[in-house]
Design a protein around this motif. Structure first.
Motif, PDB file in Angstrom:
ATOM      1  N   ASP A  93       0.829  -1.210   0.000  1.00  0.00           N
ATOM      2  CA  ASP A  93       0.000   0.000   0.000  1.00  0.00           C
ATOM      3  C   ASP A  93       0.861   1.257   0.000  1.00  0.00           C
ATOM      4  O   ASP A  93       0.597   2.219  -0.747  1.00  0.00           O
ATOM      5  N   LYS A  94       1.913   1.252   0.824  1.00  0.00           N
ATOM      6  CA  LYS A  94       2.807   2.416   0.875  1.00  0.00           C
ATOM      7  C   LYS A  94       3.540   2.597  -0.449  1.00  0.00           C
ATOM      8  O   LYS A  94       3.723   3.728  -0.926  1.00  0.00           O
ATOM      9  N   GLN A  96       2.489   1.580  -3.369  1.00  0.00           N
ATOM     10  CA  GLN A  96       1.505   2.019  -4.362  1.00  0.00           C
ATOM     11  C   GLN A  96       1.302   3.527  -4.274  1.00  0.00           C
ATOM     12  O   GLN A  96       1.232   4.216  -5.296  1.00  0.00           O
ATOM     13  N   ASP A  97       1.232   4.030  -3.053  1.00  0.00           N
ATOM     14  CA  ASP A  97       1.062   5.477  -2.873  1.00  0.00           C
ATOM     15  C   ASP A  97       2.252   6.237  -3.445  1.00  0.00           C
ATOM     16  O   ASP A  97       2.100   7.308  -4.049  1.00  0.00           O
ATOM     17  N   GLU A  98       3.438   5.688  -3.267  1.00  0.00           N
ATOM     18  CA  GLU A  98       4.648   6.363  -3.727  1.00  0.00           C
ATOM     19  C   GLU A  98       4.788   6.291  -5.241  1.00  0.00           C
ATOM     20  O   GLU A  98       5.139   7.287  -5.899  1.00  0.00           O
ATOM     21  N   LEU A  99       4.502   5.129  -5.833  1.00  0.00           N
ATOM     22  CA  LEU A  99       4.687   4.941  -7.270  1.00  0.00           C
ATOM     23  C   LEU A  99       3.510   5.428  -8.095  1.00  0.00           C
ATOM     24  O   LEU A  99       3.625   5.615  -9.304  1.00  0.00           O
ATOM     25  N   LYS A 100       2.363   5.594  -7.410  1.00  0.00           N
ATOM     26  CA  LYS A 100       1.128   5.977  -8.104  1.00  0.00           C
ATOM     27  C   LYS A 100       0.731   4.929  -9.162  1.00  0.00           C
ATOM     28  O   LYS A 100       0.173   5.266 -10.204  1.00  0.00           O
ATOM     29  N   VAL A 101       1.050   3.683  -8.867  1.00  0.00           N
ATOM     30  CA  VAL A 101       0.712   2.564  -9.749  1.00  0.00           C
ATOM     31  C   VAL A 101       0.155   1.438  -8.889  1.00  0.00           C
ATOM     32  O   VAL A 101       0.732   1.099  -7.861  1.00  0.00           O
ATOM     33  N   ALA A 102      -0.972   0.884  -9.322  1.00  0.00           N
ATOM     34  CA  ALA A 102      -1.568  -0.215  -8.573  1.00  0.00           C
ATOM     35  C   ALA A 102      -0.805  -1.513  -8.836  1.00  0.00           C
ATOM     36  O   ALA A 102      -0.340  -1.749  -9.957  1.00  0.00           O
TER      37      ALA A 102
END
Length: 269
Positions: A93-94, A96-102
């Motif tokens: 989750d962290k 994903q937030d950083e990469l802006k990719v699911a």
């Protein structure tokens, strides 16, 4: 003794690595159980039943370290009577937030066969086997590294681990009593001095290892081991070769230290 489970829909290597690393911090003995390839709900329910039975039998909740791509399988294991740790999703989750990719879950991705990496490793393993213990000295030009040291100092397992885990072509050459008496590097190694990396070992430990191989021989005597270790370390220093004492290190630690010290290129991924 507390039971620890390592469970996955893949090889369970990730669960084992994280789980063992975490538990190693605690001075407690564990009964380790690894269960890979839990790929169906039926199998997951079987594993849950095993965990519950273990909890009931031991009177303590087992520790469960798991990684699943399939969320429904995760929920089945999570509902078992245990203390559970989900490493795969704990950080995603962290990230994903950083990469802006699911994330795009795919079963077996963490330890699946990447063709190029796999070819590197197979070639490296074949190289290590062919060039083990000085058996073949004709193609040292291909070597990424040549491990040297007295007999039974850890050269062969380290060569194979470097090959299998990192795709590094590692040859190894035993420095014999005759080599050490001269104080010079064997002729076959002099052209490849920049590739040499030495291993040494505590003489008492060396004698113990050799006793299992050739008990009550000169080769295994503590006196002989002390002489060889002293002379090989003098040789390393004379020729300014990097070296490492393998006595208290696992093959994984030795390999990681060699890679760190030499800057060898890993071909694992």
């Amino acid at each position: 003794m507390r039971t620890a489970f390592y469970i996955s829909d893949g090889t369970a290597i990730t669960s084992e690595v994280f789980g063992h690393a975490t538990l190693s911090l605690f001075p407690v003995e564990f009964n380790h159980k690894t269960i890979p390839f839990v790929e169906t709900e039926a199998k997951a329910k079987e594993v849950k039943a095993l965990i519950n039975a273990t909890s009931q039998r031991e009177g303590e909740k087992p520790l469960v370290f798991f990684t699943f791509v399939n969320h429904s399988l995760s929920e089945i294991i999570r509902s078992a009577d245990a203390v559970s740790y989900d490493f795969l999703t704990a950080f995603s989750d962290k990230i994903q937030d950083e990469l802006k990719v699911a994330p795009v879950p795919k079963i077996h991705r963490t330890h699946s066969m990447h063709e190029k990496s796999y070819d590197f490793r197979i070639d490296a393993v074949n190289y290590a086997l062919t060039n083990d213990d000085g058996a073949n000295i004709k193609n040292y030009a291909e070597a990424d590294i040549i491990l040297v040291g007295v007999s039974r100092s850890g050269k062969t397992p380290t060569s194979l681990y470097l090959a299998l885990q990192y795709g590094i072509k590692a040859a190894n050459y035993p420095l014999t009593e005759d080599d050490l008496e001269t104080g010079r590097l064997p002729t076959c190694l002099t052209a490849y001095k920049q590739k040499l990396f030495g291993l040494t070992i505590d003489p008492v430990r060396l004698a113990d290892i050799r006793q299992r191989r050739m008990a009550n021989s000169k080769y295994a005597s503590l006196k002989q081991c002390r002489i060889e270790v002293r002379e090989v370390e003098m040789l390393y220093k004379k020729h300014k070769l990097p070296y490492l004492n393998s006595t208290h290190h696992s093959v994984e630690e030795i390999s990681a230290k060699i890679i760190s010290d030499t800057g060898l290129e890993r071909r694992k991924y």
